[in-house]
Design an enzyme around this catalytic site. Structure first.
Site, short mmCIF file in Angstrom:
data_model
loop_
_atom_site.label_atom_id
_atom_site.label_comp_id
_atom_site.label_asym_id
_atom_site.label_seq_id
_atom_site.Cartn_x
_atom_site.Cartn_y
_atom_site.Cartn_z
N GLU A 35 0.81 -1.22 0.00
CA GLU A 35 0.00 0.00 0.00
C GLU A 35 0.84 1.27 0.00
O GLU A 35 0.46 2.27 -0.61
CB GLU A 35 -0.96 0.00 1.20
N HIS A 90 -11.45 -5.20 9.84
CA HIS A 90 -12.01 -4.98 8.50
C HIS A 90 -13.36 -4.25 8.53
O HIS A 90 -14.17 -4.45 7.64
CB HIS A 90 -12.20 -6.32 7.78
#
Ligand SMILES: Cc1ncc(C[n+]2csc(CCOP(=O)(O)OP(=O)(O)O)c2C)c(N)n1
Ligand SMILES: Cc1ncc(C[n+]2csc(CCOP(=O)(O)OP(=O)(O)O)c2C)c(N)n1
Ligand SMILES: [Mg+2]
Ligand SMILES: [Mg+2]
Lengths: 354, 327, 354, 327
Positions: free
Chosen positions: B60, B129
């Site tokens: 990322e 999440h």
């Protein structure tokens, strides 16, 4: 230059008690371990296979929520690596760790109950499939951020070293995780500080829809160890005994020499990335080719060839595995949910003490 | 007007913008061969090829940095982070580089880049999440943060984001992707910093963004059957924040409840409440209340998760508390 | 195994126009470049040295604020690497980049004005020492988070590739930055995607008070290239011509073969980490030993030995460098501060257009 | 009572706690051989050796992860991040692991760990080195975030942090290190979640934390000479947040101004304002105002920097605006 070790690094395995039974096997892998351990490993692989298939079924029935990531196809890698651990060693992994928990000895009912989100689950239903945990068996958790548990593994190694113990840490992750920064930082400090950590990469060929070559400049993952002057080794992840042997050697290096290693197990996941994945990024042929090297079949055949097992026993082992899996589902189905009144529990440890 | 899903609206917009300007390209994990984890980029690899739909490793920080570098040289990267939960690995690039570079280099550089990512909870994805950290980015000068709630706004605001010259965090939501709505055929661009009054009312203002907007509308509908006329303000953009529309609404209704999918303490709703009390002080008849996630890491268990996520009942309760207050 | 290249990779340097003058030099490094370029490099090194010393002086007088990190001692690494660039190439670096800006051609007055926080500075006084910027000379900035600019460098390479250009990117950073995640992620994508980026590590032996061996499992930084199948090369960073030659070769590989490289320049910073650093983490002897290999002295002596320079010219070059540095201070002293009313300018590009 | 600096108080506390419990150890960049970038750990390597004062590479994510792992096995790591600006590289570890693990593993694990780091602006450190992101961490359940403003509190709260069983972000400030104050010789522990009334007053409440507290006290002093009695509430802890003390103060003064060193929009002050308006609504005679950083990346230039950082004048102006309002 990297100091990679060959797969044939000397082995100091655990004391073998009943080596006699199979010392004459032609299969050098099989010959290395006592029969009871071999059979136990097969039973674990079958348990994982059947547990996962049943979990998949329950997921499609919407009894299980979230994401679930199965170890089907990877049983040799899972069982081989975990079998190399001593009971006092620590294991830490990703979100794809049902199999690891089972291999480590966690009650399948507690694992399934966790998938069902029940209070009797390994994490009291708070974690789910991605966040199994079993302190007793020193399985220190499943983690959902790719690469995010690698720094923690280094920290476990640091604590062992600090406390002067002879435990080791095994950290399992996918090949997709080797391209992220945390991998680099963790392996560097592990080698720099001489931490007793074995880095086990389950190279199952894919990170979701990405093949290894799509993501990594170096596709032989074990070679990345060169950047840390750490032994790096590739092993056939469909061969449970090869995996075990390599991990045992690496654990000993970690324990005795304080030398961490990177062990790459080349394996394959039969199913989608998670149960939600129905995409077509690989060919039927490819999947079929890997299935032909099915780790369970292969191991069964080897044990039969070595006359350590017969067809009937093999069937029995499989049946028992499936029964355990079924019992786990049954248990989970009837286990109670957490009490919604407990929503605020477990946020802070200090508060509970005070 | 054609009806489409939020997902289709995004996909359409990306296609349109990529056809319109060959400097626009996409990068992210599994956006190409896999068609996008949530299928937002479906079919785009086929149409535009791997140069313009670049599948990336799980890295990322590199992804964000690549977008920054590419934007510096005049390209218009559109990044997809699979979910906002992974953005923390790139937040240094976004906050310390993207948001600050123009300023710290004395205006010598522009960073036309968009980071698309879904936030949100539900679906038993558990603690790691299920997050919504958009408020942290909205705290940062140099960033723009938008969060459309309808397919039409999704298309129109993504266009604004892509054609703009600043880094934009474009917030989607797992639970909005299948939401359907009318999307005008003609091209529309919604400027940032304009909230939308999604429903008019005179008794209380419900403030929401992203997925909380449909919930607010649902609540308003229920309240209406009890004779309470709720006004729904869909913020659409957090930075810039349209304080005027907010204040105008509360001047009329004299009461407000904020719906948020993040944790309220130090969350998005705090700014909304602070803004309202500051600028509509003399009009307010009750404190601004906030309804958000329970202040716990999101639990997996369905029953616990349901207890943690704001729902119509909890919002209605807050509205009732607000209405109890006399003028 | 890593495919490291030796330092003797073939060189395709820029067209040499006046090679005649020094073709008979015994010094192969010196023989490689035309006299005017050699003299220009010496002049740049002197400029950097004198600029930095004057900046240090101004810092102690509190005319300069914040942190300043000097390139003193590293002039050969700085000038050698930057000299290898074409005007169209891009350069990006850390907070220790006064020298890079100067070598790239940025007006010393604008650099000094930036250190003084003036509107006439390279970044209009908004950035300061750590955040120089010069679009015209394609110096795309100094960055303050260790490793934070490496992903950006990859992005610059990506854009060049996307646009089909033949520019290359040079990204300079310290050896301390090679242990952070961003290094790993950036080098991996650069190789994976064939980006025209040259990674230049100025190994000045220390990251603040940490020696290389304190931080890095592999102390020969160039060897880290093995994890990306990228050429990795170590060069004497006190030898301006060796640095230039290695960087030229790497830039050509980047440009023509789309093959990124890691070039490690072994050098030393004479001063503290920043002007604020007065700590004792290295010995006087060590500093003295390095100073004996002073890159400017050494280069001067080589040019004199090759009869390309005499003592008088050398003195003149140094005097001119110091005059430029002094003029830069003078300019900066009298340049106006930004208008406080402009505090809100430059936050957003779109707003200004609208 | 002996007088010492904030830095000395921290150093003393670390030494005391390391002597007291050999499970306590330090890790961070340049904390050993270099004695700490801001000299907080000075002399500790000499006393405790490299095992307990571990110098680390520049690898913030690994540092945080190592602390987590070590804490899981019962150690009590105290991390130093050189400044808060680098914490973004570790925020994933802190937010997604440290803060959530106990919960997501059903209470099976404790994480007794402390992350010490200085925040703050001034000194012309420019955009990437002048930040205060404590509000983001204070938004996260599972984290504790504290920010003492005096030497005595620094010592006492660091003790609480080290002996506690949860992850704590312990916020220091570049401009407090040399601040002097009395520190009791006997051992003191300040429980988290208790704000401190640093000065009593009846006309207006000034809310502050960390370095803004001395500024608030300075403002209160100036206001006193004009006959305005300001009460100063030093929050000390952001999570848990002591809403009671805040509300009690405003119930008395009926007015409040928040001082903050971060950007106000979606910043720490928003929560303070939201809390006050929610819980002291009927007492408030004026909107809660916020005084913080100008909403720009911090400029380097001295004149611009001064214009960006909150100072006594700006706070006094806000107080005056607040006082103008009639009851
Ligand atoms: C930092 C981060 N980025 C993206 C994801 C989404 N994601 C979950 S699993 C996965 C693929 C991981 O592949 P690999 O490491 O090979 O492990 P495998 O799933 O094959 O076991 C991705 C991209 C994530 N969880 N974390
Ligand atoms: C991520 C990050 N951590 C810590 C720092 C503080 N810091 C600034 S420079 C530096 C040392 C860097 O050493 P190196 O990369 O070798 O470069 P050098 O300063 O020697 O040129 C450190 C630790 C920082 N700026 N960024
Ligand atoms: Mg994989
Ligand atoms: Mg260095």
């Amino acid at each position: 230059m990297s100091k990679e070790r060959s797969g044939r690094a000397s082995i100091q395995s655990r004391p073998a008690t009943d080596v006699v039974e199979n010392e004459r096997s032609d299969d050098p892998g099989v010959a290395r371990y006592p029969r009871d351990q071999l059979i136990a490993m097969l039973a674990q692989m079958q348990l994982i296979r059947h547990f996962e298939e049943r979990a998949a079924e329950q997921y499609t029935k919407a009894r299980i929520g979230g994401y679930i990531h199965l170890n089907v196809g990877e049983e040799a890698t899972v069982v081989g690596s975990v079998a190399a651990l001593r009971p006092t060693d620590y294991l830490i992994g990703s979100y794809r760790t049902h199999g690891h928990a089972l291999a480590r000895g966690t009650d399948p009912r507690a694992v399934m109950a966790e998938l069902f989100g029940r209070e009797a689950g390994t994490s009291k239903g708070r974690g789910g499939s991605m966040h199994l945990f079993d302190k007793k068996h020193r399985f220190l958790g499943g983690y959902g951020i790719v690469g995010g548990h690698l720094p923690i593994a280094a920290g476990l190694g640091l604590a062992i070293d600090y406390l002067g113990g002879d435990e080791a840490v095994m950290c399992v992750f996918g090949e997709g995780a080797t391209n992220i920064g945390a991998f680099h930082e963790s392996l560097n400090v592990a080698k720099l500080w001489g931490l007793p950590v074995v880095w086990v990469c389950a190279n199952n060929q894919y990170a979701m829809g990405h093949s290894v070559a799509m993501d990594s400049a170096v596709t032989e993952i074990h070679r990345k160890a060169c950047a840390y002057d750490m032994p790096g080794e590739r092993v056939d992840g469909m061969d449970v005994l090869a995996v075990r042997q390599a991990c045992e050697a690496a654990l000993e290096r970690a324990r005795r020499e304080r030398l961490p290693s990177l062990v790459e197990c080349v394996t394959y996941r039969y199913r989608g990335h998670s149960m939600a994945d129905q995409r077509k990024y690989r060919t039927e042929d490819e999947v079929r080719a890997w299935r032909e090297r099915d780790p369970i079949n292969w191991f069964e055949r080897r044990l039969i060839a070595a006359k350590l097992l017969d067809e009937n026993e093999a069937k029995r082992i499989e049946r028992e595995a499936d029964e355990k899996a079924a019992a786990a589902v049954d248990f989970a189905e009837h286990a109670p949910d957490p009490d919604p009144a407990d929503l605020g529990k477990y946020v802070y440890a200090s508060d509970e003490e005070m | 007007m054609p009806v489409m899903t939020y997902r289709e609206a995004l996909n359409t917009c990306l296609r349109e913008e990529m056809r319109r300007d060959d400097k626009v390209f996409l990068l992210g994990e599994d956006i190409g061969k896999f068609d996008g984890a949530y299928a937002v980029t479906q079919g785009l690899l086929r149409e535009f090829g791997p140069k313009r739909v670049r599948d990336t490793p799980i890295a990322e920080e590199a992804i964000a940095g690549c977008a920054i570098g590419a934007a510096m040289l005049g390209l218009r990267p559109v990044v997809e982070f699979m979910t906002i939960n992974f953005i923390l690995l790139a937040i240094d690039q976004i906050v310390n580089n993207a948001a600050k570079m123009r300023y710290m280099f004395g205006g010598e550089v522009k960073l036309p880049m968009v980071i698309r990512t879904p936030a949100g909870s539900g679906g038993q994805l558990s603690a790691q999440h299920s997050q919504s950290m958009e408020g942290w980015f909205a705290n940062v000068p140099g960033m723009k943060v938008v969060a459309p709630s309808t397919p039409a706004d999704a298309r129109a605001m993504l266009k604004t984001a892509i054609r703009g010259d600043d880094p934009v965090l474009f917030l989607e939501n797992l639970h909005l992707y299948n939401a359907r709505g009318e999307v005008p055929t003609e091209e529309q661009l919604v400027p940032f910093g304009q909230a939308r009054v999604a429903r008019e009312g005179r008794d209380v203002t419900l403030v929401a963004h992203s997925r909380m907007t449909p919930l607010a509308l649902q609540v308003a509908e229920k309240l209406a059957s009890d004779g309470v006329q709720a006004e729904v303000v869909d913020l659409r953009s957090l930075r810039p924040l349209d304080r005027e529309t907010l204040v105008r609404s509360v001047e009329k209704t004299t009461r407000a409840v904020v719906l948020e999918e993040d944790w309220p303490t130090f969350g998005v709703g705090a700014e909304i409440a602070a803004t309202i009390q500051e600028h509509a002080f003399d009009w307010l008849d009750a404190p601004v209340l906030r309804v958000g996630l329970a202040e716990v890491p999101m639990p997996y268990s369905k029953v616990l998760e349901q207890a943690a996520i704001p729902d119509a009942d909890r919002v209605i309760k807050a509205v009732r508390r607000t209405l109890e207050r006399r003028r």
